[in-house]
Design a protein around this motif. Sequence first.
Motif, PDB file in Angstrom:
ATOM      1  N   GLY A  53       0.797  -1.214   0.000  1.00 61.11           N
ATOM      2  CA  GLY A  53       0.000   0.000   0.000  1.00 61.11           C
ATOM      3  C   GLY A  53       0.831   1.266   0.000  1.00 61.11           C
ATOM      4  O   GLY A  53       0.487   2.244  -0.669  1.00 61.11           O
ATOM      5  N   SER A  54       1.928   1.246   0.752  1.00 60.98           N
ATOM      6  CA  SER A  54       2.814   2.403   0.797  1.00 60.98           C
ATOM      7  C   SER A  54       3.658   2.520  -0.451  1.00 60.98           C
ATOM      8  O   SER A  54       4.268   3.552  -0.713  1.00 60.98           O
ATOM      9  N   GLY A  55       3.722   1.420  -1.198  1.00 61.16           N
ATOM     10  CA  GLY A  55       4.513   1.412  -2.419  1.00 61.16           C
ATOM     11  C   GLY A  55       5.969   1.098  -2.227  1.00 61.16           C
ATOM     12  O   GLY A  55       6.732   1.074  -3.182  1.00 61.16           O
ATOM     13  N   THR A  56       6.381   0.807  -0.998  1.00 63.10           N
ATOM     14  CA  THR A  56       7.813   0.638  -0.751  1.00 63.10           C
ATOM     15  C   THR A  56       8.313  -0.766  -1.041  1.00 63.10           C
ATOM     16  O   THR A  56       9.504  -0.963  -1.270  1.00 63.10           O
ATOM     17  N   LEU A  57       7.436  -1.738  -1.002  1.00 60.63           N
ATOM     18  CA  LEU A  57       7.850  -3.129  -1.225  1.00 60.63           C
ATOM     19  C   LEU A  57       7.186  -3.690  -2.464  1.00 60.63           C
ATOM     20  O   LEU A  57       5.999  -3.447  -2.704  1.00 60.63           O
ATOM     21  N   THR A  58       7.965  -4.460  -3.215  1.00 61.44           N
ATOM     22  CA  THR A  58       7.431  -5.125  -4.397  1.00 61.44           C
ATOM     23  C   THR A  58       7.845  -6.593  -4.391  1.00 61.44           C
ATOM     24  O   THR A  58       8.806  -6.979  -3.731  1.00 61.44           O
ATOM     25  N   ARG A  67      11.718  -7.737 -16.408  1.00 59.12           N
ATOM     26  CA  ARG A  67      10.954  -7.354 -17.595  1.00 59.12           C
ATOM     27  C   ARG A  67       9.685  -6.565 -17.248  1.00 59.12           C
ATOM     28  O   ARG A  67       9.281  -5.679 -17.999  1.00 59.12           O
ATOM     29  N   PHE A  68       9.057  -6.903 -16.135  1.00 55.96           N
ATOM     30  CA  PHE A  68       7.808  -6.253 -15.724  1.00 55.96           C
ATOM     31  C   PHE A  68       8.074  -5.362 -14.513  1.00 55.96           C
ATOM     32  O   PHE A  68       8.915  -5.672 -13.668  1.00 55.96           O
ATOM     33  N   THR A  69       7.315  -4.268 -14.427  1.00 60.87           N
ATOM     34  CA  THR A  69       7.401  -3.371 -13.284  1.00 60.87           C
ATOM     35  C   THR A  69       5.993  -2.997 -12.829  1.00 60.87           C
ATOM     36  O   THR A  69       5.185  -2.538 -13.639  1.00 60.87           O
ATOM     37  N   ILE A  70       5.731  -3.213 -11.543  1.00 56.07           N
ATOM     38  CA  ILE A  70       4.452  -2.808 -10.978  1.00 56.07           C
ATOM     39  C   ILE A  70       4.641  -1.479 -10.259  1.00 56.07           C
ATOM     40  O   ILE A  70       5.617  -1.269  -9.545  1.00 56.07           O
ATOM     41  N   SER A  71       3.717  -0.579 -10.484  1.00 57.61           N
ATOM     42  CA  SER A  71       3.760   0.715  -9.805  1.00 57.61           C
ATOM     43  C   SER A  71       2.338   1.106  -9.420  1.00 57.61           C
ATOM     44  O   SER A  71       1.377   0.510  -9.907  1.00 57.61           O
ATOM     45  N   ARG A  72       2.235   2.076  -8.555  1.00 55.11           N
ATOM     46  CA  ARG A  72       0.913   2.521  -8.151  1.00 55.11           C
ATOM     47  C   ARG A  72       0.936   4.013  -7.860  1.00 55.11           C
ATOM     48  O   ARG A  72       1.960   4.562  -7.448  1.00 55.11           O
ATOM     49  N   LYS A  76      -4.321   8.643  -7.508  1.00 52.33           N
ATOM     50  CA  LYS A  76      -5.231   8.345  -8.611  1.00 52.33           C
ATOM     51  C   LYS A  76      -5.940   7.016  -8.434  1.00 52.33           C
ATOM     52  O   LYS A  76      -6.692   6.594  -9.320  1.00 52.33           O
ATOM     53  N   ASN A  77      -5.671   6.326  -7.318  1.00 49.68           N
ATOM     54  CA  ASN A  77      -6.280   5.007  -7.078  1.00 49.68           C
ATOM     55  C   ASN A  77      -6.040   4.064  -8.253  1.00 49.68           C
ATOM     56  O   ASN A  77      -6.950   3.359  -8.706  1.00 49.68           O
ATOM     57  N   THR A  78      -4.826   4.050  -8.732  1.00 48.34           N
ATOM     58  CA  THR A  78      -4.503   3.269  -9.923  1.00 48.34           C
ATOM     59  C   THR A  78      -3.208   2.499  -9.718  1.00 48.34           C
ATOM     60  O   THR A  78      -2.256   3.022  -9.130  1.00 48.34           O
ATOM     61  N   VAL A  79      -3.199   1.273 -10.219  1.00 50.28           N
ATOM     62  CA  VAL A  79      -1.994   0.461 -10.234  1.00 50.28           C
ATOM     63  C   VAL A  79      -1.676   0.123 -11.680  1.00 50.28           C
ATOM     64  O   VAL A  79      -2.593  -0.043 -12.503  1.00 50.28           O
ATOM     65  N   TYR A  80      -0.399   0.027 -11.984  1.00 51.64           N
ATOM     66  CA  TYR A  80       0.051  -0.203 -13.346  1.00 51.64           C
ATOM     67  C   TYR A  80       0.943  -1.441 -13.407  1.00 51.64           C
ATOM     68  O   TYR A  80       1.578  -1.812 -12.428  1.00 51.64           O
ATOM     69  N   LEU A  81       1.000  -2.024 -14.587  1.00 47.58           N
ATOM     70  CA  LEU A  81       1.960  -3.085 -14.853  1.00 47.58           C
ATOM     71  C   LEU A  81       2.614  -2.770 -16.193  1.00 47.58           C
ATOM     72  O   LEU A  81       1.979  -2.891 -17.245  1.00 47.58           O
ATOM     73  N   GLN A  82       3.864  -2.338 -16.128  1.00 43.44           N
ATOM     74  CA  GLN A  82       4.641  -2.088 -17.345  1.00 43.44           C
ATOM     75  C   GLN A  82       5.306  -3.392 -17.744  1.00 43.44           C
ATOM     76  O   GLN A  82       6.064  -3.975 -16.954  1.00 43.44           O
TER      77      GLN A  82
END
Length: 123
Positions: A53-58, A67-72, A76-82
Amino acid sequence: QVQLVESGGGLVQAGGSLRLSCAASGRTFSNYVMAWFRQAPGKEREFVAARTGSGTLTNYADSVKGRFTISRDNAKNTVYLQMNSLKPEDTANYYCAASDTIWPVTPGRVNYWGQGTQVTVSS
């Protein structure tokens, strides 16, 4: 209740990139670990990536590390997967998920699921 809506799937050639988005509504977004799972035809749903939730751990599946990166974006209440350097074996329906537990994020620990978005990688 939390509603999750994915977007960004499509058809891409091997080696290409896609970015998936998942918009959340409902309860406090930052309270949840957000994750991506995928399911190919005839296979079980598998974990891809998660971010606290804090975004500090993946956390990432070995098959997508590097190859993939998760971010949030909690504002914006949005999560992404690059997804970069895509391979045909990445072809699957990708699901956004919200969990109120910490690792590991398994399907049994998911509180809310999105409807899925199809990713097809051609060789």
